[in-house]
Scaffold this motif. Structure first.
Motif, PDB file in Angstrom:
ATOM      1  N   ALA A 194      40.444  18.724  47.176  1.00 12.08           N
ATOM      2  CA  ALA A 194      40.851  18.462  45.074  1.00 12.08           C
ATOM      3  C   ALA A 194      41.888  17.722  45.388  1.00 12.08           C
ATOM      4  N   ILE A 195      41.158  16.756  44.260  1.00 11.74           N
ATOM      5  CA  ILE A 195      42.945  16.334  44.193  1.00 11.74           C
ATOM      6  C   ILE A 195      43.515  16.620  42.865  1.00 11.74           C
ATOM      7  N   PRO A 196      44.789  16.788  43.185  1.00 14.00           N
ATOM      8  CA  PRO A 196      45.800  17.128  41.685  1.00 14.00           C
ATOM      9  C   PRO A 196      45.855  16.448  41.216  1.00 14.00           C
ATOM     10  N   LEU A 197      45.030  15.497  39.850  1.00 14.56           N
ATOM     11  CA  LEU A 197      44.818  15.021  38.903  1.00 14.56           C
ATOM     12  C   LEU A 197      44.458  15.421  38.224  1.00 14.56           C
ATOM     13  N   ASN A 198      43.992  14.926  36.911  1.00 14.17           N
ATOM     14  CA  ASN A 198      43.298  15.692  35.130  1.00 14.17           C
ATOM     15  C   ASN A 198      42.355  15.065  35.842  1.00 14.17           C
ATOM     16  N   ALA A 199      41.688  15.144  35.649  1.00  8.37           N
ATOM     17  CA  ALA A 199      40.086  14.445  35.483  1.00  8.37           C
ATOM     18  C   ALA A 199      39.455  14.079  33.773  1.00  8.37           C
ATOM     19  N   MET A 200      38.922  12.991  33.880  1.00 10.80           N
ATOM     20  CA  MET A 200      38.080  13.040  32.203  1.00 10.80           C
ATOM     21  C   MET A 200      36.995  13.630  32.715  1.00 10.80           C
ATOM     22  N   SER A 201      36.456  14.033  31.291  1.00 12.15           N
ATOM     23  CA  SER A 201      35.493  15.042  31.428  1.00 12.15           C
ATOM     24  C   SER A 201      34.736  13.508  31.171  1.00 12.15           C
ATOM     25  N   ALA A 202      33.280  14.041  31.489  1.00  9.28           N
ATOM     26  CA  ALA A 202      31.586  12.989  31.823  1.00  9.28           C
ATOM     27  C   ALA A 202      31.631  12.463  30.604  1.00  9.28           C
ATOM     28  N   GLU A 203      31.675  13.312  29.130  1.00  9.51           N
ATOM     29  CA  GLU A 203      31.701  13.256  27.897  1.00  9.51           C
ATOM     30  C   GLU A 203      32.550  12.180  26.925  1.00  9.51           C
ATOM     31  N   ALA A 204      33.743  12.354  27.990  1.00  9.95           N
ATOM     32  CA  ALA A 204      34.626  11.715  27.546  1.00  9.95           C
ATOM     33  C   ALA A 204      34.479  10.121  27.378  1.00  9.95           C
ATOM     34  N   VAL A 205      34.267  10.036  29.159  1.00 12.07           N
ATOM     35  CA  VAL A 205      33.788   8.919  29.540  1.00 12.07           C
ATOM     36  C   VAL A 205      32.747   8.236  28.520  1.00 12.07           C
ATOM     37  N   ALA A 206      31.037   8.591  28.140  1.00 12.90           N
ATOM     38  CA  ALA A 206      30.213   8.822  27.738  1.00 12.90           C
ATOM     39  C   ALA A 206      30.712   7.961  26.019  1.00 12.90           C
ATOM     40  N   GLN A 207      31.592   8.583  25.236  1.00 14.19           N
ATOM     41  CA  GLN A 207      32.030   8.144  24.200  1.00 14.19           C
ATOM     42  C   GLN A 207      32.884   7.051  23.983  1.00 14.19           C
ATOM     43  N   ARG A 244      23.892  11.307  31.671  1.00 15.92           N
ATOM     44  CA  ARG A 244      23.520  12.206  31.419  1.00 15.92           C
ATOM     45  C   ARG A 244      24.220  12.606  30.000  1.00 15.92           C
ATOM     46  N   ALA A 245      25.641  11.945  29.816  1.00  5.93           N
ATOM     47  CA  ALA A 245      26.201  12.513  28.633  1.00  5.93           C
ATOM     48  C   ALA A 245      25.988  10.905  27.905  1.00  5.93           C
ATOM     49  N   ALA A 246      26.068   9.883  28.680  1.00  4.55           N
ATOM     50  CA  ALA A 246      25.809   8.721  27.698  1.00  4.55           C
ATOM     51  C   ALA A 246      24.404   8.857  26.947  1.00  4.55           C
ATOM     52  N   ALA A 247      23.577   9.042  27.529  1.00  3.10           N
ATOM     53  CA  ALA A 247      22.512   9.458  27.382  1.00  3.10           C
ATOM     54  C   ALA A 247      22.320  10.173  25.911  1.00  3.10           C
ATOM     55  N   LEU A 248      23.163  11.496  25.965  1.00  8.01           N
ATOM     56  CA  LEU A 248      22.714  12.897  24.615  1.00  8.01           C
ATOM     57  C   LEU A 248      24.117  11.555  23.521  1.00  8.01           C
ATOM     58  N   ALA A 249      25.221  11.131  24.172  1.00  5.49           N
ATOM     59  CA  ALA A 249      26.575   9.726  23.217  1.00  5.49           C
ATOM     60  C   ALA A 249      25.753   8.781  22.398  1.00  5.49           C
ATOM     61  N   TYR A 250      24.424   8.214  22.855  1.00  3.67           N
ATOM     62  CA  TYR A 250      23.928   7.491  22.748  1.00  3.67           C
ATOM     63  C   TYR A 250      22.718   8.440  21.488  1.00  3.67           C
ATOM     64  N   ALA A 251      21.980   9.203  21.954  1.00  2.00           N
ATOM     65  CA  ALA A 251      21.038   9.818  20.984  1.00  2.00           C
ATOM     66  C   ALA A 251      21.759  10.237  19.850  1.00  2.00           C
ATOM     67  N   ALA A 252      22.627  10.922  19.612  1.00  5.18           N
ATOM     68  CA  ALA A 252      23.674  11.800  18.818  1.00  5.18           C
ATOM     69  C   ALA A 252      23.984  10.323  18.376  1.00  5.18           C
ATOM     70  N   ARG A 253      23.446   9.106  17.667  1.00  9.42           N
ATOM     71  CA  ARG A 253      24.441   8.084  17.433  1.00  9.42           C
ATOM     72  C   ARG A 253      22.681   7.542  16.745  1.00  9.42           C
ATOM     73  N   GLY A 254      21.854   8.330  16.765  1.00  8.61           N
ATOM     74  CA  GLY A 254      19.998   7.551  16.667  1.00  8.61           C
ATOM     75  C   GLY A 254      19.617   6.540  17.372  1.00  8.61           C
ATOM     76  N   ALA A 255      19.952   6.377  18.610  1.00  5.81           N
ATOM     77  CA  ALA A 255      19.543   5.543  19.509  1.00  5.81           C
ATOM     78  C   ALA A 255      18.408   6.372  20.136  1.00  5.81           C
ATOM     79  N   HIS A 256      17.052   6.067  20.681  1.00  2.96           N
ATOM     80  CA  HIS A 256      15.964   6.128  21.273  1.00  2.96           C
ATOM     81  C   HIS A 256      16.252   5.842  22.482  1.00  2.96           C
ATOM     82  N   VAL A 257      16.216   6.429  23.792  1.00  5.70           N
ATOM     83  CA  VAL A 257      16.510   6.331  25.063  1.00  5.70           C
ATOM     84  C   VAL A 257      15.766   6.546  26.109  1.00  5.70           C
TER      85      VAL A 257
END
Length: 274
Positions: A214-227, A27-40
């Protein structure tokens, strides 16, 4: 400013198909591509969440085509590609993101669970890619296949071997496909996230009697992966391993595998069978 403009021009008016697009990284990837003008084109099994994601994409001023699709179904995949062709005539970016996790020791998970994970993570990716190739060829040179893997596809960890094996298969397939399609101008890219904060852990399969705390590590956000996906796409970067710990793990496994074996065992210690 100039760099942002160049990035937008790279995607403007082009078409991206993303599997597993109803939540998380997809979902984050869909929004990231769309934000740059791509149809999804958004593909996923959960229709309600898929329609919600499509509305968010359209709010960014591009076209969104939600298609309910189970990547384990030949019929669903054929319909996905047919609807994409009817709507857009071709395809510029295929993002193979749909996936399923598996947790537990090799002796603990069932063969049926392992087959289910491979059916989605590996065979589903193959199924969608093969079906999409005619549309990607219609936009070549310059069209792309982006396969979402995992750092666990580069180095196995205890209790995550089944999932990691499916991603290792994706990695090797990506290398082969990259060589096969290079002459046609279709780029094949691999992006390997580390620990990511999504619904993925809640939805994954567990060997009987096993469940990870729960893993005691910092996780990336889905948005960061999409970027990161968008950057890899723009730069045509062959392979991207995300997070500093992820890159360190891959490097340590290459340089001092015996030492990292001991580290891997310690990482798994807190996650024992109840």
């Amino acid at each position: 400013m100039v760099r942002a403009l160049m990035t937008t021009q790279h995607f403007q008016g082009r078409v991206a198909l993303i599997t597993g697009a109803s939540s998380g990284i997809g979902r984050a990837a869909a929004l990231a591509y769309a934000a740059r003008g791509a149809h999804v084109v958004l593909a996923a099994r959960r229709e309600s969440a898929l329609r919600d994601a499509a509305r968010e994409v359209e709010a960014l001023g591009v076209r969104a085509l939600p298609v309910r699709c189970d990547v384990t179904s030949e019929e669903d995949v054929a319909r996905l590609i047919s609807e994409t062709r009817d709507a857009f005539g071709g395809l510029d970016f295929l993002v193979n993101n749909a996936g399923l996790g598996l947790y537990g020791p090799v002796e603990g998970f069932s063969e049926a669970q392992l087959r289910q994970v491979f059916e989605i993570n590996f065979f589903g990716l193959v199924r969608v890619t093969r079906a999409a190739l005619p549309l990607l060829r219609a936009r070549a040179p310059g069209s792309q296949v982006l396969n979402v893997s995992s750092v666990l596809g580069h180095r196995g960890l205890p209790l995550l071997g089944g999932y990691g094996a499916s991603k290792a298969a994706v990695n090797l397939l990506t290398e082969s496909l990259r060589a096969e399609l290079a002459a046609e101008g279709i780029r094949v890219l691999l992006v390997s996230p580390g620990l990511t904060e999504t619904e993925f852990r809640d939805a994954r399969l567990n060997a009987e009697g096993w469940r990870q705390d729960a893993i005691p590590l910092n996780a990336m956000s889905a948005e960061a992966v999409a970027q990161a996906l968008v950057r890899a796409s723009h730069r045509e970067r062959r392979e991207t391993v995300l997070t500093l710990p992820g890159r360190a793990m891959v490097l340590a496994n290459r340089l001092v595998p015996g030492l990292f074996d001991r580290v891997a065992r310690r990482i798994a210690n807190p996650a024992r069978k109840p």
